[in-house]
Design a protein around this motif. Structure first.
Motif, short mmCIF file in Angstrom:
data_model
loop_
_atom_site.label_atom_id
_atom_site.label_comp_id
_atom_site.label_asym_id
_atom_site.label_seq_id
_atom_site.Cartn_x
_atom_site.Cartn_y
_atom_site.Cartn_z
N MET A 199 1.20 -1.49 0.00
CA MET A 199 0.10 -0.20 0.13
C MET A 199 1.34 1.42 -0.02
O MET A 199 2.14 1.65 0.79
CB MET A 199 -1.08 -0.07 1.25
CG MET A 199 -2.05 0.91 0.96
SD MET A 199 -3.03 0.76 2.72
CE MET A 199 -3.65 -0.19 2.39
N THR A 200 0.33 2.29 -1.23
CA THR A 200 1.27 3.30 -1.25
C THR A 200 1.34 4.36 0.00
O THR A 200 -0.07 4.76 0.31
CB THR A 200 1.16 4.10 -2.14
OG1 THR A 200 1.73 3.27 -3.32
CG2 THR A 200 2.24 5.44 -2.54
N LYS A 201 1.48 4.72 1.05
CA LYS A 201 1.26 5.68 1.62
C LYS A 201 0.97 7.05 0.83
O LYS A 201 1.80 7.69 -0.19
CB LYS A 201 2.77 5.48 2.99
CG LYS A 201 2.66 6.94 3.54
CD LYS A 201 3.90 6.99 4.98
CE LYS A 201 4.14 8.03 4.01
NZ LYS A 201 5.48 7.91 5.21
N ASN A 202 0.16 8.02 1.88
CA ASN A 202 -0.34 9.32 1.21
C ASN A 202 0.65 10.61 1.56
O ASN A 202 1.30 9.64 2.95
CB ASN A 202 -1.88 9.65 1.59
CG ASN A 202 -2.81 8.62 1.50
OD1 ASN A 202 -2.77 8.58 -0.39
ND2 ASN A 202 -3.61 9.15 2.21
N VAL A 203 0.74 10.79 0.85
CA VAL A 203 2.63 11.97 0.64
C VAL A 203 1.61 13.19 1.81
O VAL A 203 0.99 13.56 0.57
CB VAL A 203 2.54 12.19 -0.09
CG1 VAL A 203 3.83 13.51 -0.01
CG2 VAL A 203 3.78 11.16 -0.87
N SER A 204 2.02 13.14 2.49
CA SER A 204 0.76 14.44 3.59
C SER A 204 1.49 15.87 2.47
O SER A 204 2.93 16.39 1.91
CB SER A 204 0.98 14.84 4.79
OG SER A 204 2.61 15.18 4.93
N GLN A 205 0.46 17.18 2.66
CA GLN A 205 1.03 18.55 2.42
C GLN A 205 1.88 19.09 3.19
O GLN A 205 2.78 19.49 3.00
CB GLN A 205 -0.41 19.56 2.46
CG GLN A 205 -0.30 20.22 2.39
CD GLN A 205 0.18 21.10 0.86
OE1 GLN A 205 -0.59 20.41 -0.13
NE2 GLN A 205 0.90 21.97 0.44
N MET A 206 2.39 18.29 4.82
CA MET A 206 2.84 18.97 5.21
C MET A 206 3.66 17.98 5.32
O MET A 206 5.04 18.80 5.03
CB MET A 206 2.43 18.02 6.64
CG MET A 206 3.90 18.37 8.52
SD MET A 206 2.98 17.78 9.39
CE MET A 206 4.76 18.54 10.55
#
Length: 343
Positions: free
Chosen positions: A1-8
């Motif tokens: 599963m690909t981890k979401n890249v946060s705006q932070m």
């Protein structure tokens, strides 16, 4: 599963570019303000800020006192906005820091300080904001849009803007050079994200952060970000104060994160880290001088006053990953808004 890249995370990655842009495009206004500060030769300065911006001011307080010998005090914005008090500020300097430049109490304190005789300097990411237009000098931190609620690149840029102002004010060539070398060093700092610290914190709901001198301001910012992004009860202390009561809650495995720059405070902070480690805590320090506590990777810069900047960048990289691993959304902490306006 690909981890979401946060705006932070995206904004953390923008920090080196942000600082490069500031150094290329912001130098003229900073030099003009510094020239006027030299001409004034003030005996004191005050700072006006809240939240992360106030932590930036704490850092700049130490930097100004160390590099320029000028005493700096934090003044509560409510002195003007709620209490309407007049202050004896003739011949002094007021430094106001606010990402948005919109909070009414910060703006009113800045206006009042200027009315009461101070030369006012505003550091903001909004050059047309009420704060910018109320100050004698407005310095644009040039961070560009910051969408994540948790401030990262604006915090770092406000620190660097203020530090460059101090370097120009004092004609400090070594500090100026170190600041201009920061973009490449901060690229390296982003890659240092302390997996051992994340593993030790795990599901803990309480921890300490420690620092001393300019790095204590980084400890304060780190504690705030633990609260904001991870809902961890983090408390920041000076390593000189932690034995005055707080250490009594330390038990086996209690996480402690110590921020040490390569300066006069490093040895005493390392000694304190080792002492707390002997009491059973899991203690991590950005220093090679610890014996019992665990030394963690850190990027040193070219000056003791710029070391804390690389430390906070590595911390941001770590805490964003910690927030995600705990199932949180670092871009939208509960109960918080991006812009907080207080009266």
């Amino acid at each position: 599963m690909t981890k979401n890249v946060s705006q932070m995370r995206r904004e953390i990655l923008e920090i080196p570019e942000t600082i490069e842009r500031l150094l290329v495009n912001g130098g003229h206004n900073i030099a003009v303000a510094a020239s006027n500060l030299r001409a004034l030769d003030p005996a004191f300065a005050i700072t006006v800020a809240r939240g992360s911006s106030d932590h930036a001011c704490s850092y700049l307080k130490y930097a100004a006192e160390i590099a320029l010998g000028i005493p700096v005090a934090s003044v509560g914005p409510s002195i003007a906005s709620l209490y309407g008090a007049k202050m004896r500020l003739k011949g002094g300097v007021v430094l106001s820091v606010s990402q948005s430049g919109q909070s009414p109490d910060i703006v009113e304190m800045t206006r009042s300080a200027r009315r009461d005789g101070a030369l006012s300097v505003a550091i903001t990411n909004a050059p047309t904001s009420p704060l910018a237009t109320s100050a004698t000098h407005s310095l644009d931190m040039m961070a560009g849009p910051e969408l994540s609620v948790a401030a990262t690149k604006t915090f770092v840029s406000s620190m660097v803007t203020g530090l460059l102002l101090l370097a120009e004010w004092g004609n400090n060539a070594s500090l100026r050079r170190a600041i201009h070398h920061l973009p490449a060093q901060l690229e390296k700092a982003i890659a240092v994200d302390w997996p051992e610290v994340r593993a030790a914190i795990g599901s803990h709901q309480s921890l300490f952060t420690l620092g001393r001198g300019p790095a204590w301001a980084i400890s304060n910012e780190a504690a705030l970000k633990f609260k904001e992004t991870c809902q961890i009860h983090a408390e920041s202390y000076s390593s000189a104060e932690v034995l005055h009561g707080p250490v009594s809650i330390v038990d086996q495995g209690f996480p402690v994160l110590c921020f040490a720059a390569e300066d006069a405070a490093e040895a005493v902070l390392a000694e304190m880290a080792d002492r707390i480690s002997r009491q059973g805590a899991q203690v991590f320090a950005t220093s090679n001088r610890v014996v019992r506590a665990q030394s963690i990777d850190h990027v040193r810069t070219d000056h003791p006053l710029t070391d804390p900047i690389s430390l906070i960048v590595s911390f941001y990289a770590m805490v964003e990953q910690l927030a995600q691993s705990r199932g949180g959304n670092p871009d939208a902490p509960r109960h918080l808004n991006k812009i907080t306006e207080t009266v």
